[in-house]
Design an enzyme around this catalytic site. Structure first.
Site, PDB file in Angstrom:
ATOM      1  N   ASP A  79       0.988  -0.873   0.046  1.00 39.15           N
ATOM      2  CA  ASP A  79       0.112  -0.082   0.489  1.00 39.15           C
ATOM      3  C   ASP A  79       1.015   1.477   0.214  1.00 39.15           C
ATOM      4  O   ASP A  79       0.367   2.603  -0.958  1.00 39.15           O
ATOM      5  CB  ASP A  79      -0.840  -0.264   1.257  1.00 39.15           C
ATOM      6  CG  ASP A  79      -1.772  -0.954   1.359  1.00 39.15           C
ATOM      7  OD1 ASP A  79      -3.087  -1.462  -0.006  1.00 39.15           O
ATOM      8  OD2 ASP A  79      -2.187  -1.626   2.920  1.00 39.15           O
ATOM      9  N   HIS A 132      -5.401  -3.170   5.504  1.00 36.88           N
ATOM     10  CA  HIS A 132      -5.035  -4.116   4.028  1.00 36.88           C
ATOM     11  C   HIS A 132      -5.961  -4.635   3.550  1.00 36.88           C
ATOM     12  O   HIS A 132      -5.829  -5.935   3.420  1.00 36.88           O
ATOM     13  CB  HIS A 132      -3.743  -5.141   3.948  1.00 36.88           C
ATOM     14  CG  HIS A 132      -3.288  -5.397   1.839  1.00 36.88           C
ATOM     15  ND1 HIS A 132      -3.006  -4.345   2.097  1.00 36.88           N
ATOM     16  CD2 HIS A 132      -3.439  -6.203   1.793  1.00 36.88           C
ATOM     17  CE1 HIS A 132      -2.989  -5.240  -0.239  1.00 36.88           C
ATOM     18  NE2 HIS A 132      -2.832  -6.029   0.520  1.00 36.88           N
TER      19      HIS A 132
HETATM   20  P1  NAD Z   1       0.041 -18.951  -5.751  1.00 32.95           P
HETATM   21  O1  NAD Z   1      -1.657 -19.059  -5.325  1.00 32.95           O
HETATM   22  O2  NAD Z   1       0.579 -17.888  -6.885  1.00 32.95           O
HETATM   23  O3  NAD Z   1       1.335 -18.996  -4.772  1.00 32.95           O
HETATM   24  C1  NAD Z   1       0.711 -19.699  -3.220  1.00 32.95           C
HETATM   25  C2  NAD Z   1       1.471 -20.562  -3.274  1.00 32.95           C
HETATM   26  O4  NAD Z   1       1.777 -21.065  -1.980  1.00 32.95           O
HETATM   27  C3  NAD Z   1       1.360 -21.778  -3.978  1.00 32.95           C
HETATM   28  O5  NAD Z   1       2.907 -21.834  -4.328  1.00 32.95           O
HETATM   29  C4  NAD Z   1       1.404 -23.012  -2.959  1.00 32.95           C
HETATM   30  O6  NAD Z   1       1.467 -24.639  -3.252  1.00 32.95           O
HETATM   31  C5  NAD Z   1       1.767 -22.307  -1.689  1.00 32.95           C
HETATM   32  N1  NAD Z   1       1.091 -23.501  -0.141  1.00 32.95           N
HETATM   33  C6  NAD Z   1      -0.565 -23.047  -0.787  1.00 32.95           C
HETATM   34  N2  NAD Z   1      -1.063 -24.021   0.445  1.00 32.95           N
HETATM   35  C7  NAD Z   1       0.359 -24.061   1.856  1.00 32.95           C
HETATM   36  C8  NAD Z   1       0.873 -25.189   2.499  1.00 32.95           C
HETATM   37  N3  NAD Z   1       0.329 -24.847   3.373  1.00 32.95           N
HETATM   38  N4  NAD Z   1       2.306 -24.529   2.668  1.00 32.95           N
HETATM   39  C9  NAD Z   1       3.330 -23.886   1.879  1.00 32.95           C
HETATM   40  N5  NAD Z   1       3.272 -23.536   0.627  1.00 32.95           N
HETATM   41  C10 NAD Z   1       1.600 -23.393   0.471  1.00 32.95           C
HETATM   42  O7  NAD Z   1      -0.339 -17.359  -4.517  1.00 32.95           O
HETATM   43  P2  NAD Z   1       0.477 -16.297  -4.824  1.00 32.95           P
HETATM   44  O8  NAD Z   1       0.026 -14.741  -6.308  1.00 32.95           O
HETATM   45  O9  NAD Z   1       2.299 -15.692  -4.515  1.00 32.95           O
HETATM   46  O10 NAD Z   1      -0.271 -15.175  -3.465  1.00 32.95           O
HETATM   47  C11 NAD Z   1      -0.542 -15.798  -1.827  1.00 32.95           C
HETATM   48  C12 NAD Z   1      -0.788 -15.481  -1.422  1.00 32.95           C
HETATM   49  O11 NAD Z   1      -0.953 -13.318  -1.063  1.00 32.95           O
HETATM   50  C13 NAD Z   1      -2.606 -14.946  -1.077  1.00 32.95           C
HETATM   51  O12 NAD Z   1      -3.557 -15.260  -0.137  1.00 32.95           O
HETATM   52  C14 NAD Z   1      -2.093 -13.655  -2.014  1.00 32.95           C
HETATM   53  O13 NAD Z   1      -4.118 -12.809  -1.665  1.00 32.95           O
HETATM   54  C15 NAD Z   1      -1.742 -12.681  -0.811  1.00 32.95           C
HETATM   55  N6  NAD Z   1      -1.379 -11.472  -1.008  1.00 32.95           N
HETATM   56  C16 NAD Z   1      -1.147 -10.217  -0.180  1.00 32.95           C
HETATM   57  C17 NAD Z   1      -0.973  -8.964  -1.012  1.00 32.95           C
HETATM   58  C18 NAD Z   1      -0.344  -8.472   0.782  1.00 32.95           C
HETATM   59  O14 NAD Z   1      -0.045  -6.888   0.247  1.00 32.95           O
HETATM   60  N7  NAD Z   1      -0.478  -8.069   2.227  1.00 32.95           N
HETATM   61  C19 NAD Z   1      -0.476  -8.722  -1.773  1.00 32.95           C
HETATM   62  C20 NAD Z   1      -0.541  -9.701  -2.985  1.00 32.95           C
HETATM   63  C21 NAD Z   1      -1.468 -10.719  -2.776  1.00 32.95           C
HETATM   64  C1  LMR Z   2      -3.229  -6.345  -3.112  1.00 29.38           C
HETATM   65  O1  LMR Z   2      -3.044  -5.694  -2.516  1.00 29.38           O
HETATM   66  O2  LMR Z   2      -2.433  -6.520  -4.080  1.00 29.38           O
HETATM   67  C2  LMR Z   2      -3.302  -7.964  -2.218  1.00 29.38           C
HETATM   68  O3  LMR Z   2      -4.067  -7.350  -1.368  1.00 29.38           O
HETATM   69  C3  LMR Z   2      -4.062  -8.899  -3.342  1.00 29.38           C
HETATM   70  C4  LMR Z   2      -5.235  -8.214  -3.229  1.00 29.38           C
HETATM   71  O4  LMR Z   2      -6.488 -10.229  -3.489  1.00 29.38           O
HETATM   72  O5  LMR Z   2      -5.841  -7.988  -4.093  1.00 29.38           O
END
Ligand code: NAD
Ligand code: LMR
Length: 327
Positions: A163, A190
């Site tokens: 953010d 967030h």
């Molecule tokens: P993705 O599906 O590409 O990758 C997630 C990975 O986690 C996969 O490789 C999966 O196999 C692994 N995984 C699932 N369960 C697991 C476990 N128990 N142990 C180990 N690994 C495990 O998803 P992504 O795009 O990388 O997003 C991941 C998370 O991050 C989502 O929940 C998304 O909403 C979040 N996210 C948060 C923010 C933020 O600002 N905080 C920003 C973007 C995404």
């Molecule tokens: C973001 O802000 O990009 C993450 O929290 C992923 C989402 O679901 O928007």
């Protein structure tokens, strides 16, 4: 602890965020060992990601660990997690168009719990940085579970850095002010309206007319959804998130190494009436060292804070209830 020789694990390290985040952390001079931890069912084997990253001419040693959830992953995680100073957690399901971050709670809280329990068992001194959504609810839930194990809540950090990155970029685009050093603090939570950028605390943003601030605020709140829509069902922000996650990770490691470092993060807090809140945090030798007060707000920001407080409280309460029901 020797400065500059930290062990870091990226859980979900073979995923969309996990791979570039692992790369950026493998390049950090403070990292001596990087563990890429994922499930055997991940798109790319964790060992493959690690083999790839192990060829970077950086000092970090990179190892991959793939676990089968059905095969008591928590027990097998011993080698991977033992001795970790920082565990970054982008493991979890991303949202699809039309979904809210809240819709991910049931599945992602279970994933986070499994990981946090493994950290409590094998690296109880580590800082655990939770990227997994919904951050507003998962972080309070995991922090409460951590506390119930008698562990230090200053180690649990919700990652809201993206953010700050977005708000700062948007101010640069509008004003043309130099991007280096341009920083908009973002407080609250967030998700949606709980994301509150404090443009009044960014000198470069003073060039933006007051009547343009609400639209800019909304643009920051909706930035995640813009990426989800553009990716059209194939995930959410990964590359910008990896960049932001590495920025937070590097700040945590710098703090552990004795070079106190400030970033906004969503943590256990007493700076407002809410028990979890994002504001500026100083990371030091123990993790979260100081949670800074939110500072002066404009009238617009005061109104937004009043508006977001009950919404964030509801999302925090859902996390506290999850922790009670899932001890
Ligand atoms: P993705 O599906 O590409 O990758 C997630 C990975 O986690 C996969 O490789 C999966 O196999 C692994 N995984 C699932 N369960 C697991 C476990 N128990 N142990 C180990 N690994 C495990 O998803 P992504 O795009 O990388 O997003 C991941 C998370 O991050 C989502 O929940 C998304 O909403 C979040 N996210 C948060 C923010 C933020 O600002 N905080 C920003 C973007 C995404
Ligand atoms: C973001 O802000 O990009 C993450 O929290 C992923 C989402 O679901 O928007």
């Amino acid at each position: 602890m020797v400065a500059g020789n930290f062990k870091v694990c990226v859980v979900g390290g073979a995923g969309g965020i996990g791979q570039p985040l692992s790369m950026l952390m493998a390049m950090d001079p403070n990292v001596a060992e990087l563990c890429v931890y994922d499930l055997t069912v991940s798109m790319v084997p964790a060992e493959g990601v690690a083999a790839d990253l192990s060829h970077l001419n950086k000092k970090s040693k990179v190892k991959g660990y793939a676990f089968d959830m059905a095969d008591r992953a928590i027990d097998k995680a011993a080698e991977c997690l033992t001795g970790c100073h920082l565990v970054l957690v982008p493991a979890g399901v991303p949202r699809k168009p039309g979904q809210d971050r809240k819709d991910l709670l049931n599945i992602n809280a279970g994933i986070a719990k499994n990981i946090v329990e493994a950290c409590a068992k094998y690296c109880p001194e580590a800082v655990v940085a939770l990227i997994v959504n919904p951050v507003n609810t998962v972080v309070p839930a995991m922090c409460e579970l951590w506390k119930k194990k008698g562990l230090n809540p200053c180690k649990i950090v919700g990652v809201s850095t993206l953010d700050v990155v977005r708000a700062s970029k948007f101010v640069h685009e509008i004003t043309g002010a130099p991007i280096d050093g341009l920083e908009v603090p973002v407080i609250g939570g967030h998700a949606g309206t709980t994301i509150l950028p404090l443009f009044s605390q960014c000198p470069a943003a003073s060039a933006i007319p007051a009547d343009k601030i609400p639209d800019l605020d909304t643009k920051v709140q909706n930035a995640g959804t813009v990426v989800v829509t553009a990716k059209n069902g194939k995930g959410s922000a990964t590359l910008s998130m990896a960049y932001a996650g590495a920025r937070l990770g590097k700040a945590v490691l710098a703090g552990l190494a004795g070079e106190a470092s400030v970033e906004c993060a969503y943590v256990a807090s007493s700076v407002t009436e809410l028990p979890y809140f994002a504001s500026k945090v100083t990371f030091g030798k123990q993790g979260v060292e100081t949670v800074h007060p939110i500072g002066d707000l404009s009238d617009y920001e005061k109104g937004r804070l009043a508006e977001l407080t009950p919404i964030l409280l509801e999302e925090i309460t859902a996390g506290l209830e999850y922790a009670k029901e899932n001890e």
